[in-house]
Write a protein that holds these residues in place. Structure first.
Motif, PDB file in Angstrom:
ATOM      1  N   ALA A 237      40.181  31.258  52.199  1.00  0.00           N
ATOM      2  CA  ALA A 237      40.154  29.791  52.256  1.00  0.00           C
ATOM      3  C   ALA A 237      40.635  29.170  50.959  1.00  0.00           C
ATOM      4  N   ALA A 238      40.277  29.778  49.827  1.00  0.00           N
ATOM      5  CA  ALA A 238      40.721  29.249  48.537  1.00  0.00           C
ATOM      6  C   ALA A 238      42.235  29.274  48.443  1.00  0.00           C
ATOM      7  N   ARG A 260      31.356  32.604  46.106  1.00  0.00           N
ATOM      8  CA  ARG A 260      31.719  33.742  45.254  1.00  0.00           C
ATOM      9  C   ARG A 260      33.129  34.233  45.590  1.00  0.00           C
ATOM     10  N   GLY A 261      33.494  34.186  46.882  1.00  0.00           N
ATOM     11  CA  GLY A 261      34.854  34.559  47.268  1.00  0.00           C
ATOM     12  C   GLY A 261      35.874  33.596  46.695  1.00  0.00           C
ATOM     13  N   ARG A 267      39.823  33.207  39.893  1.00  0.00           N
ATOM     14  CA  ARG A 267      39.928  34.073  38.713  1.00  0.00           C
ATOM     15  C   ARG A 267      41.212  34.901  38.759  1.00  0.00           C
ATOM     16  N   GLU A 268      41.558  35.417  39.939  1.00  0.00           N
ATOM     17  CA  GLU A 268      42.785  36.201  40.093  1.00  0.00           C
ATOM     18  C   GLU A 268      44.028  35.354  39.852  1.00  0.00           C
ATOM     19  N   ARG A 269      43.955  34.080  40.151  1.00  0.00           N
ATOM     20  CA  ARG A 269      45.085  33.169  39.930  1.00  0.00           C
ATOM     21  C   ARG A 269      45.140  32.645  38.495  1.00  0.00           C
ATOM     22  N   GLY A 270      44.142  32.998  37.703  1.00  0.00           N
ATOM     23  CA  GLY A 270      44.106  32.522  36.323  1.00  0.00           C
ATOM     24  C   GLY A 270      43.660  31.083  36.182  1.00  0.00           C
ATOM     25  N   CYS A 292      28.078  36.239  40.352  1.00  0.00           N
ATOM     26  CA  CYS A 292      29.385  35.562  40.351  1.00  0.00           C
ATOM     27  C   CYS A 292      29.841  35.309  38.918  1.00  0.00           C
ATOM     28  N   ARG A 293      31.152  35.286  38.710  1.00  0.00           N
ATOM     29  CA  ARG A 293      31.717  34.962  37.403  1.00  0.00           C
ATOM     30  C   ARG A 293      32.623  33.761  37.532  1.00  0.00           C
TER      31      ARG A 293
END
Length: 339
Positions: A237-238, A260-261, A267-270, A292-293
């Motif tokens: 969804a993000a 959290r997803g 985070r993966e996209r920076g 979660c981070r």
């Protein structure tokens, strides 16, 4: 020289001894122990302190014969893993424990036949009342055959308005979230949630739209993103939201797993969270929000308070003072690093 009154030997103290030490009447002491009647919390606490000090042990068999009560309450749940029912149970036990009332937990596993089997067993045990809860906030049909026994529905309300139900106030949860995000400068808010046919998803979504419109705002993508209650859905969804509305600056998620997803994808996209995009979850499930981070800001439904309130409503009903209808428990916003 006068001798000080001797403390009764543990286990041999009488109710009159408890009442004298607590500074109340015998009748008030009795009501404090059996959970009946209304009284100030400090009065009940004084009685319980006297019970502890004197080692008083009420004769439950004699009490049952005298009052016609079993001093037990059944708690039926469809939530076998206990994610939602355990906090409700603990809250109920806190309220019932003051009256030395035991709770019998029954897991129906969402099976109507098993539910009736448990009901039969609880009736055979002559329980004084029943609390019914589950893992979803969807309304459910009344428990068939339970009419003679005082019954309260917790978290999952009854479809019968004449019943007593205690639920989380999802409207307040949506309001707290929207107001918090706007206060932190967010104006492009996306809403990602679970299946549209679940009340938890549809109700929270409608209230989110309502409170955005009150602030002259619309959802970032122009619509609610319904899906699954999972991290995998949050990640997908993000991606979909950012493709449609790359200027999105906040995600309000229907539960902590989805949030959290979303955090994983950002985070993966920076993407800096919360510098560029803020995230709010729902449920305050510590396993999710703290792992979660960054740790998640989220809405806490106060399940323990739902259980406690349901137990108090049940005690009122047992004492022939029922208050039918739906009673709501306010949510709490728990702010962490994600906003």
């Amino acid at each position: 020289m006068a001798q000080a009154p001797r403390t009764p030997i543990a286990g041999r103290a009488k109710l009159a001894d408890v009442a004298a030490l607590a500074g109340v009447s015998v009748g008030t002491a009795s009501k404090a122990l059996n959970g009946s009647g209304r009284m100030r919390p400090e009065t009940r606490q004084r009685v319980l302190a006297a019970v502890e000090s004197l080692g008083f042990r009420p004769n439950q068999h004699a009490q049952s014969l005298h009052t016609g009560r079993s001093w037990t309450v059944g708690l039926m749940t469809t939530d076998g893993i206990g994610r939602f029912s355990t906090p409700v149970l603990l809250g109920a036990e806190d309220a019932l424990g003051a009256g030395k009332i035991s709770v019998l937990l029954c897991d129906t596993r969402g099976d109507a036949i098993r539910e009736q089997h448990h009901l039969t067993n609880l009736m055979d045990r002559r329980v004084d009342g029943i609390i019914i809860t589950g893992r979803r906030t969807d309304a459910r049909p009344p428990l068939k055959g339970a009419e003679p026994i005082p019954t309260v529905y917790a978290l999952s309300p009854s479809t019968n308005e004449a019943d007593i139900s205690v639920v989380s106030d999802d409207r307040s949860g949506a309001q707290l979230t929207v107001e918090h995000l706007i206060a932190t400068g967010r104006t492009r808010i996306a809403h990602v949630t679970g299946p549209a046919h679940h009340a938890a998803a549809s109700v929270r979504a409608s209230h989110t739209v309502e409170f955005l419109e009150r602030s002259s705002l619309k959802l970032a993508t122009g619509r609610v993103h319904f899906g699954e209650w999972s991290e995998a859905w949050g990640r997908r969804a993000a991606d979909a939201v950012l493709r449609t509305a790359p200027d999105t600056d906040a995600f309000f998620c229907g539960n902590d797993q989805i949030a959290r997803g979303v955090a994983d994808t950002l985070r993966e996209r920076g993407v800096d969270v919360p510098g560029q995009v803020a995230i709010v979850g729902y449920d305050n499930w510590d396993t999710m929000v703290l792992a979660c981070r960054p740790p998640l800001t989220t809405i806490d439904m106060d399940l323990g308070e739902i259980g406690r309130t349901a137990a108090l409503r049940l005690l009122d009903a047992i004492n022939s003072e029922p208050e039918p209808g739906v009673h709501t428990v306010p949510c709490r916003l728990v702010v962490r690093e994600s906003t």
